[in-house]
Scaffold this active site. Sequence first.
Site, mmCIF file in Angstrom:
data_model
loop_
_atom_site.group_PDB
_atom_site.id
_atom_site.type_symbol
_atom_site.label_atom_id
_atom_site.label_comp_id
_atom_site.label_asym_id
_atom_site.label_seq_id
_atom_site.Cartn_x
_atom_site.Cartn_y
_atom_site.Cartn_z
ATOM 1 N N ASP A 59 -26.981 48.960 11.582
ATOM 2 C CA ASP A 59 -26.364 47.648 11.821
ATOM 3 C C ASP A 59 -26.948 46.626 10.871
ATOM 4 O O ASP A 59 -28.105 46.226 11.010
ATOM 5 C CB ASP A 59 -26.576 47.218 13.268
ATOM 6 C CG ASP A 59 -25.654 46.077 13.677
ATOM 7 O OD1 ASP A 59 -25.218 45.323 12.792
ATOM 8 O OD2 ASP A 59 -25.365 45.938 14.870
ATOM 9 N N ASP A 101 -20.409 43.627 6.649
ATOM 10 C CA ASP A 101 -20.923 44.111 7.934
ATOM 11 C C ASP A 101 -20.644 45.600 8.079
ATOM 12 O O ASP A 101 -19.544 46.068 7.799
ATOM 13 C CB ASP A 101 -20.272 43.338 9.080
ATOM 14 C CG ASP A 101 -20.778 43.777 10.438
ATOM 15 O OD1 ASP A 101 -22.017 43.822 10.617
ATOM 16 O OD2 ASP A 101 -19.953 44.080 11.321
#
Length: 434
Positions: free
Chosen positions: A119, A319
């Site tokens: 992440d 992302d």
Amino acid sequence: MKKTNLFLTLFLAVFSLGVVAQGLNNPKCKAQEKGSTLQVLHVYSPCSPFRPPKSSLSWEDTVLQMQTKDEARLLYLDSLVAKKSVVPIASARQITQSPTYIVRANIGTPPQTLLLAMDTSNDAAWVPCSGCVGCPSSSAFFDQSKSTTFQDVACGAPQCSQVPNPACEGNVCGFNLTYGGSTIAANLSQDTVTFAADSVAGYTFGCILRATGSSVPPQGLLGLGRGPLSLLSQTQSLYQSTFSYCLPNYKSPNFTGSLRLGPVGQPKRIKFTPLLKNPRRPSLYYVNLIGIKVGRGLVNIPPGSFTFDPATGAGTIIDSGTVFTRLVQPAYEAVRDEFRRRMGPNATVSSLGGFDTCYTVPVTIPSLTFMFAGMNVTLPPDNFLIHSSSGSTTCLAMSGAPALNVIANLQQQNHRILFDIPNSRLGVAREPCS
């Protein structure tokens, strides 16, 4: 419509301890991780222990469910930008329960193998620990009692001030994460963590001991952001705040890519764009998106759609946890309308959930190009179109967003994405990732 299996079922997570053990111990899936390079598994890879069983859901249902999870991820990112203290419960479910890409790490002495979700928009690592009250039985737990190098972080330690809502229980630093009606309580802990061939002593992470609600992670999380407890900050002397990943296309037979830590072995032929910093949320990786082409034509995007504004959090981020790229509504509508124009006036447009540009005829748009400051990235159709497995429906795999542009992992697949923090730049190079 006939029920089909689509790659989007990658993201419908059904977990079991037996499947976890099988995935970790399958000799065909134990790739030799050399040096500072880790194998990256898609959650639906044949080697992933989180691979769900064959789904009987229709293609429409799988798309709708995936969009719901992606919407939740977007809410989470918006909350980071706004620096809200409480994140909506749905977004917590997305960041902890539905990872897209996972890596192996060995924790403790002797080592215990755990899977961590990659992440880039989070900092701290955390894992469900043995004895966790409220954690699902499907979790793969780290048994801290069996590690001779495990220790809790004391209340007075500097790391204790770097976690959200720190609290002391005895002399142990604890913290709480709140997501709507759910909470995660963890102790801040340290142990030896091994990434590929690199061992890091005293790595600080959250050891989850109590949980309520549905926001409980069945696997760990590896934070690749820029905050003080992130992997980059804790291994700065080892990896020099540099890493790259290559995410495999869903059509790849092995569904495996790589996470390469440190400057060694990074590509020499690569294009760069500057990384921007938002003081309100410095962990996020902002870039300067300046335009988009559909085919060879430059899309007439309304001014200000991509403007970086640290005060409001507006701009564009890269992302790893969002699946489908989101553009602020005026920009998305401009790209969508140009896409439709290229398809011609006689092509009938349909919608599917949040995707409003779908066709049942062959789609012939040759490419889509993201124009960043200093580089252009031209994507092949597999990076911006999704197809039913029967090939009868194709959708433009992008949609609108209220405030933040997000370049998502579908658009990053089969590219080497290099995060070079010392030089404040992000690199992109085409690379077959498996």
